[in-house]
Motif scaffolding. Structure first.
Motif, short mmCIF file in Angstrom:
data_model
loop_
_atom_site.label_atom_id
_atom_site.label_comp_id
_atom_site.label_asym_id
_atom_site.label_seq_id
_atom_site.Cartn_x
_atom_site.Cartn_y
_atom_site.Cartn_z
N SER A 1 1.85 -7.74 -1.39
CA SER A 1 2.15 -6.36 -1.79
C SER A 1 1.17 -5.87 -2.84
O SER A 1 0.69 -4.73 -2.78
N ALA A 2 0.88 -6.72 -3.81
CA ALA A 2 -0.07 -6.34 -4.86
C ALA A 2 -1.46 -6.10 -4.28
O ALA A 2 -2.16 -5.17 -4.69
N LEU A 3 -1.85 -6.91 -3.32
CA LEU A 3 -3.14 -6.71 -2.66
C LEU A 3 -3.18 -5.36 -1.96
O LEU A 3 -4.17 -4.63 -2.03
N TRP B 1 0.84 -1.20 0.00
CA TRP B 1 0.00 0.00 0.00
C TRP B 1 0.88 1.25 0.00
O TRP B 1 0.69 2.17 -0.79
N VAL B 2 1.88 1.25 0.89
CA VAL B 2 2.80 2.39 0.99
C VAL B 2 3.61 2.52 -0.30
O VAL B 2 3.78 3.63 -0.83
N GLY B 3 4.11 1.41 -0.80
CA GLY B 3 4.91 1.45 -2.03
C GLY B 3 4.14 2.02 -3.20
O GLY B 3 4.67 2.80 -3.99
N TYR B 4 2.88 1.65 -3.30
CA TYR B 4 2.02 2.16 -4.37
C TYR B 4 1.85 3.67 -4.23
O TYR B 4 1.83 4.40 -5.21
N SER B 5 1.75 4.13 -3.00
CA SER B 5 1.40 5.52 -2.73
C SER B 5 2.59 6.43 -2.47
O SER B 5 2.41 7.63 -2.27
#
Length: 169
Positions: A145-147, A47-51
């Protein structure tokens, strides 16, 4: 009610709506993670990596790709550390990490997948797992991580629906 009071009430409603929406999405993502027997901490790092930077879903997806590449680099680093430890002893870890960080920082020159923080999030996910590198571990951590990234994208999409459309003057 004055215009100022109305605007304040609207901002409070938006603030609390976003808080509630993100909390619900996070709870659902955590439930899905638990039901799939995936580590919730890896989901939240996804979630953090995406954001971590970027405002669009395209940039978020690029961050996810960078995170997954960082996770793969972490697994590779784990293998290199295991292979080089008999030869280098305690110097194996810093030597491998030096090489990995040089690579990650060099990747910031790529188009689109150029976010070192997302790569580092992937590295953190691998090293935090404290597990031996394997394809199964990569699948497990990448799935979690993808979730998390899907949760972040969905929360962002819903938040965009909650923002009031500016009125023409």
């Amino acid at each position: 009610m004055t215009v100022a009071a109305s605007q304040t009430r609207s901002l409070r409603f938006e603030f609390h709506s976003v808080t509630f929406i993100v909390a619900v999405v996070a709870a659902v993502a955590t439930l899905a993670t638990s039901m799939l027997s995936l580590p919730a901490w890896a989901m939240f790092l996804g979630w953090v990596g995406y954001s971590v930077s970027g405002q669009t879903r395209r940039e978020g997806f690029a961050n996810l790709i960078s995170l997954l590449l960082g996770l793969a680099l972490g697994l590779g680093a784990g293998l290199l550390i295991a292979i080089s430890t008999p030869l280098l002893g305690v110097l194996a870890i810093p030597a491998v990490i030096f090489g990995v960080v040089v690579l990650v920082m060099s990747l910031r020159g790529l188009p689109l997948i150029n976010n070192p923080l997302a790569y580092f999030a992937g590295l953190i996910i691998f090293f935090a797992s404290a597990a031996a590198p394997s394809v199964g571990l990569f699948i497990e951590l990448a799935s979690a991580s993808a979730l998390g990234a899907v949760g972040a994208a969905f929360a962002g999409l819903i938040q965009s629906w909650c923002r009031p459309v500016p009125k023409a003057p």
